[in-house]
Write an enzyme that holds these catalytic residues in place. Structure first.
Site, PDB file in Angstrom:
ATOM      1  N   LYS A  50       0.833  -1.209   0.000  1.00  0.00           N
ATOM      2  CA  LYS A  50       0.000   0.000   0.000  1.00  0.00           C
ATOM      3  C   LYS A  50       0.862   1.251   0.000  1.00  0.00           C
ATOM      4  O   LYS A  50       0.618   2.186  -0.769  1.00  0.00           O
ATOM      5  CB  LYS A  50      -0.903  -0.008   1.233  1.00  0.00           C
ATOM      6  CG  LYS A  50      -1.676   1.282   1.447  1.00  0.00           C
ATOM      7  CD  LYS A  50      -2.213   1.352   2.856  1.00  0.00           C
ATOM      8  CE  LYS A  50      -1.089   1.611   3.854  1.00  0.00           C
ATOM      9  NZ  LYS A  50      -1.595   1.670   5.250  1.00  0.00           N
ATOM     10  N   TYR A  98      11.942 -12.717   5.639  1.00  0.00           N
ATOM     11  CA  TYR A  98      11.205 -13.285   6.774  1.00  0.00           C
ATOM     12  C   TYR A  98      11.527 -14.768   6.948  1.00  0.00           C
ATOM     13  O   TYR A  98      11.715 -15.253   8.072  1.00  0.00           O
ATOM     14  CB  TYR A  98       9.692 -13.082   6.580  1.00  0.00           C
ATOM     15  CG  TYR A  98       9.179 -11.815   7.214  1.00  0.00           C
ATOM     16  CD1 TYR A  98       8.311 -11.846   8.295  1.00  0.00           C
ATOM     17  CD2 TYR A  98       9.577 -10.570   6.739  1.00  0.00           C
ATOM     18  CE1 TYR A  98       7.845 -10.680   8.883  1.00  0.00           C
ATOM     19  CE2 TYR A  98       9.125  -9.397   7.324  1.00  0.00           C
ATOM     20  CZ  TYR A  98       8.257  -9.459   8.396  1.00  0.00           C
ATOM     21  OH  TYR A  98       7.813  -8.307   8.988  1.00  0.00           O
ATOM     22  N   GLY A 175     -15.591   3.650   4.830  1.00  0.00           N
ATOM     23  CA  GLY A 175     -15.099   4.962   5.237  1.00  0.00           C
ATOM     24  C   GLY A 175     -13.942   4.902   6.202  1.00  0.00           C
ATOM     25  O   GLY A 175     -13.552   5.926   6.761  1.00  0.00           O
ATOM     26  N   ALA A 340      -0.730   6.497  11.664  1.00  0.00           N
ATOM     27  CA  ALA A 340      -0.811   7.347  10.476  1.00  0.00           C
ATOM     28  C   ALA A 340      -1.797   6.748   9.488  1.00  0.00           C
ATOM     29  O   ALA A 340      -1.896   5.526   9.352  1.00  0.00           O
ATOM     30  CB  ALA A 340       0.559   7.490   9.820  1.00  0.00           C
ATOM     31  N   HIS A 434      12.566  26.460  11.773  1.00  0.00           N
ATOM     32  CA  HIS A 434      11.964  27.304  10.739  1.00  0.00           C
ATOM     33  C   HIS A 434      12.796  27.240   9.449  1.00  0.00           C
ATOM     34  O   HIS A 434      14.019  27.191   9.516  1.00  0.00           O
ATOM     35  CB  HIS A 434      11.907  28.750  11.252  1.00  0.00           C
ATOM     36  CG  HIS A 434      11.264  29.701  10.301  1.00  0.00           C
ATOM     37  ND1 HIS A 434       9.899  29.767  10.134  1.00  0.00           N
ATOM     38  CD2 HIS A 434      11.806  30.638   9.466  1.00  0.00           C
ATOM     39  CE1 HIS A 434       9.615  30.704   9.244  1.00  0.00           C
ATOM     40  NE2 HIS A 434      10.758  31.240   8.820  1.00  0.00           N
TER      41      HIS A 434
END
Length: 451
Positions: A50, A98, A175, A340, A434
């Site tokens: 993904k 793996y 959704g 996330a 900044h």
């Protein structure tokens, strides 16, 4: 009683492999059975493929920005075949890693389905039967398809990576984060994307203000998002599936993808016959040490339906080994887990939502929304959002929510501060970096509202 193994792990995903490796490193004799591919949902059909699709889908916007910055940059057509070939090669590589992790640590791996016979016995689809002092169930979850006419013609997130051709149009039903991520991914790859969600707003359970922001940006970017809408009927026709929505619209889509939740893969595993308690969704009921009602049987990861995230499954596996093989009883810490959502824009979150904080007591809400420098210069209209939930009594930051490019990277670091119990004044005392978007987290001086 002499057992064939000290530990038999059922499931070769992130939680199962980590548990097997760590137990073996403590000198335990360990076996693991995986019926499909080593690596589990995350590596084979989830997080990894993904995220690679997320990267692929972002390049058209980057090229547009490059032109705005003076580059004579052009982009041609996207080749699904090229991408898919490299994607599958990468997944093969990771699966090999793996497998090597298990073999190099002395774990005996079986390419077979395993079922639990009793508290200390497993039977493989190959016909072999083994005994183990401890059994760990780490079989994960699978996509849920609603029971409705025509559902057999629809795909899920499992199949999206296997398509021979990228569809010209798709309807995504759901959704949650999987639905929203793939709506953004496919939209970015040039697919005509429609999304139905029966609820009032996408990403239920996340911060409402952040969800509103993401929904607005998704629509602005071209996703045809309909909330309060579901499929009324679906029929296979030439060219795809004809769908009538509960909003009265009828359209034909080349594919329909259900992203309507996931359920634990416990069907036919024999757990109930062995005395293991299952919940309403089929999840394995465990205590804080991941132990089931049968003392010798444990479970970690999505099959327990606690927090269904790969790093959490790994943490649960580590705690299991600490408890069972290192004599150090370690409960799993599920508090303040950062996460996330890889929508476009990205969403990073940790701690309480504003809605949850209303049950905590008096809180202050600090929030800002602005055009970031990079996209503003490029002429894009998108905005980012930063939000802190602060307790009025203790001044602790109870929640942090970021909607912006690279929000996942930012929330990992903000999550450390929130986990440590940082106060708003701790944030304020931190000098800003900044110019970066994240400096807004330490420069918001006045609350926008109190509840």
């Amino acid at each position: 009683m002499a057992f064939d193994y000290d530990l038999f792990v059922i499931g070769g995903g992130s939680g199962g492999v980590r548990s097997a490796r760590l137990a073996a490193s403590e000198g335990a004799k360990v076996a693991l059975a995986e019926e499909y591919r080593m690596g589990g949902t995350c590596v084979i059909r989830g997080c990894v493929p993904k995220k690679l699709m997320v990267y692929a889908s972002g390049y058209p916007t980057q090229i547009e920005d490059a032109r705005s910055y003076g580059w004579d940059a052009q982009i041609g057509d996207f080749s699904w075949q090229t991408f898919r070939g490299k994607l599958h090669a990468e997944l093969d590589r990771l699966e090999g890693i793996y497998k090597n992790i298990l073999s190099s640590n002395g774990v005996e791996a079986f390419d077979a389905r395993a079922e639990v016979v009793d508290a200390h016995t497993v039977k493989l689809s190959s016909g072999q039967t083994f005994t183990a002092k401890h059994i760990l169930v780490a079989v994960g979850g699978r996509p849920f398809k609603p029971d409705m006419p025509g559902a057999e013609h629809a795909i899920t997130s499992n199949e999206i990576f296997l398509l021979d051709e990228l569809p010209k149009s798709i309807l995504i039903v759901g959704g949650g984060f999987i639905a929203c991520e793939f709506a953004c991914i496919l939209n970015g790859l040039g697919v005509d994307v429609t999304q139905f969600y029966r609820g009032e707003q996408i990403l239920r359970g996340f911060d409402g203000e952040a969800c509103d922001h993401i929904a607005g940006e998704m629509r602005e970017n071209g996703v045809n998002l309909h909330v309060g809408t579901n499929i009324a009927s679906m029929t296979k026709v030439d060219g795809g599936l004809e769908v009538e929505g509960t909003n009265g619209d009828t359209a034909t889509y080349e594919h329909v993808m259900f992203a309507t939740g996931r359920v634990p893969v416990t069907d036919g595993l024999g757990l109930e016959n062995a005395g293991v308690e299952l919940g309403r969704k089929g999840q394995v009921i465990v205590d804080e040490y991941s132990q089931t009602a049968v003392p010798s049987i444990y479970a970690v990861g999505d099959v327990t339906d606690r927090i269904n995230l790969t790093p959490v499954a790994i943490r649960e596996g580590v705690a299991f080994v600490e408890t069972v093989f290192k004599g150090n009883p370690t409960p799993v810490d599920h508090e303040l887990v950062a996460s996330a959502v890889f929508t476009q824009p990205e969403f990073g979150t940790v701690g309480m939502t504003e809605e949850e904080a209303q049950n905590y007591g008096p809180v202050e809400i600090y929030a800002t929304s602005f055009k970031p420098m990079q996209s503003s210069f490029a002429g894009r209209a998108d905005k980012v959002m930063m939000k802190l939930i602060v307790a009025k009594d203790t001044r602790k930051v109870l929640g942090c929510h970021i909607v912006a490019d690279h929000a996942g990277e930012m929330i990992q670091l903000a999550g450390i501060a929130v986990k440590m119990g940082a106060t708003k004044e701790d944030f304020d005392r931190t000098c800003a970096v900044h110019p970066v978007m994240a400096e807004e987290l330490v420069t918001m001086k006045s609350p926008v509202r109190e509840t």
